[in-house]
Design a protein around this motif. Structure first.
Motif, PDB file in Angstrom:
ATOM      1  N   VAL A  26       9.564  -4.250  -1.515  1.00 35.71           N
ATOM      2  CA  VAL A  26       8.897  -3.373  -0.553  1.00 35.71           C
ATOM      3  C   VAL A  26       7.838  -2.533  -1.262  1.00 35.71           C
ATOM      4  N   ILE A  27       8.211  -1.944  -2.390  1.00 34.97           N
ATOM      5  CA  ILE A  27       7.258  -1.127  -3.145  1.00 34.97           C
ATOM      6  C   ILE A  27       6.078  -1.980  -3.609  1.00 34.97           C
ATOM      7  N   SER A  28       6.343  -3.159  -4.129  1.00 36.84           N
ATOM      8  CA  SER A  28       5.267  -4.035  -4.610  1.00 36.84           C
ATOM      9  C   SER A  28       4.273  -4.373  -3.513  1.00 36.84           C
ATOM     10  N   ARG A  29       4.763  -4.667  -2.332  1.00 34.34           N
ATOM     11  CA  ARG A  29       3.852  -5.021  -1.231  1.00 34.34           C
ATOM     12  C   ARG A  29       2.922  -3.858  -0.903  1.00 34.34           C
ATOM     13  N   LEU A  30       3.475  -2.646  -0.865  1.00 32.49           N
ATOM     14  CA  LEU A  30       2.653  -1.483  -0.538  1.00 32.49           C
ATOM     15  C   LEU A  30       1.658  -1.177  -1.653  1.00 32.49           C
ATOM     16  N   GLY A  71      -2.811  -1.621  -1.965  1.00 36.34           N
ATOM     17  CA  GLY A  71      -3.732  -0.599  -2.428  1.00 36.34           C
ATOM     18  C   GLY A  71      -3.299   0.809  -2.091  1.00 36.34           C
ATOM     19  N   LEU A  72      -2.133   0.958  -1.472  1.00 37.53           N
ATOM     20  CA  LEU A  72      -1.631   2.297  -1.163  1.00 37.53           C
ATOM     21  C   LEU A  72      -1.127   2.967  -2.434  1.00 37.53           C
ATOM     22  N   LYS A  73      -1.144   4.282  -2.432  1.00 32.57           N
ATOM     23  CA  LYS A  73      -0.775   5.066  -3.608  1.00 32.57           C
ATOM     24  C   LYS A  73       0.560   5.763  -3.350  1.00 32.57           C
ATOM     25  N   GLY A  86      -3.217   6.723   1.524  1.00 33.40           N
ATOM     26  CA  GLY A  86      -4.348   5.805   1.549  1.00 33.40           C
ATOM     27  C   GLY A  86      -5.107   5.925   2.849  1.00 33.40           C
ATOM     28  N   GLN A  87      -6.207   5.203   2.916  1.00 40.99           N
ATOM     29  CA  GLN A  87      -7.021   5.199   4.121  1.00 40.99           C
ATOM     30  C   GLN A  87      -6.238   4.577   5.262  1.00 40.99           C
ATOM     31  N   ASP A  88      -6.107   5.306   6.374  1.00 41.00           N
ATOM     32  CA  ASP A  88      -5.406   4.815   7.556  1.00 41.00           C
ATOM     33  C   ASP A  88      -4.003   4.304   7.196  1.00 41.00           C
ATOM     34  N   ASP A 116      -7.569   2.606  -9.611  1.00 43.27           N
ATOM     35  CA  ASP A 116      -8.223   1.498  -8.941  1.00 43.27           C
ATOM     36  C   ASP A 116      -8.941   1.898  -7.648  1.00 43.27           C
ATOM     37  N   ALA A 117      -9.026   3.182  -7.356  1.00 45.99           N
ATOM     38  CA  ALA A 117      -9.609   3.641  -6.089  1.00 45.99           C
ATOM     39  C   ALA A 117     -11.034   3.125  -5.876  1.00 45.99           C
ATOM     40  N   GLU A 118     -11.824   3.078  -6.937  1.00 44.47           N
ATOM     41  CA  GLU A 118     -13.218   2.626  -6.772  1.00 44.47           C
ATOM     42  C   GLU A 118     -13.293   1.158  -6.360  1.00 44.47           C
TER      43      GLU A 118
END
Length: 154
Positions: free
Chosen positions: A24-28, A32-34, A80-82, A148-150
């Motif tokens: 579950v953590i890996s998928r999130l 790209g979620l933080k 993260g975004q949305d 990795d945000a950029e």
């Protein structure tokens, strides 16, 4: 970034017992979620009753509370975004029989009562603030710049 939000996600006892926490953590993370907050605990009954308070008058309420307090859970806060809408789409329909393959519930769950993960509902105004505040103190959440945000956002 101003359009980023925090969202509450919790790995339920069934997924914990099945060794699915890392998946579950890996998928999130891979989306790209933080991750900004995480812990492992057996939820106290009083908090479980408050968590599911909106269902108190429904016939399945007692089963929800019994199940969520039956073993370890992993409450988390993701950013993260949305983020709320993204997570809800990733976990799939509440009923695993209706969840699309490729979603967390579509891949790991068969039964409505054992559906692996909980996430705040994007349609419920204030759900994130309420659920994050119920499970985390502000000092348990971490602020940091994701390296990795950029590469994730314009």
């Amino acid at each position: 970034m101003s359009d980023h939000e925090r969202t509450f996600v919790m790995v339920k006892p069934d997924a914990f017992a099945r060794g699915l926490v890392g998946d579950v953590i890996s998928r999130l993370e891979e989306r790209g979620l933080k991750l900004v907050g995480i812990k492992v605990e057996t939820m106290p009954r009083e908090r479980a009753e408050e968590h599911y308070g909106e269902h108190e008058d429904k016939p399945f309420y007692d089963d929800l509370v019994e199940f969520i307090t039956s073993g370890p859970v992993v409450p988390m806060v993701w950013e993260g975004q949305d983020a709320t809408r993204q997570v809800r789409r990733m976990i799939g329909d509440t009923d695993p029989a209706e969840a699309d393959p490729g979603t967390i519930r579509g891949d790991y769950a068969l039964d409505l009562g054992r559906n692996v993960v909980h996430a705040a509902d994007h349609a419920d105004e204030g759900a994130n603030e309420r659920e994050i505040g119920l499970h985390f103190d502000e000092d348990e959440l971490t602020e940091y710049d994701a390296h990795d945000a950029e590469w994730l956002y314009e």
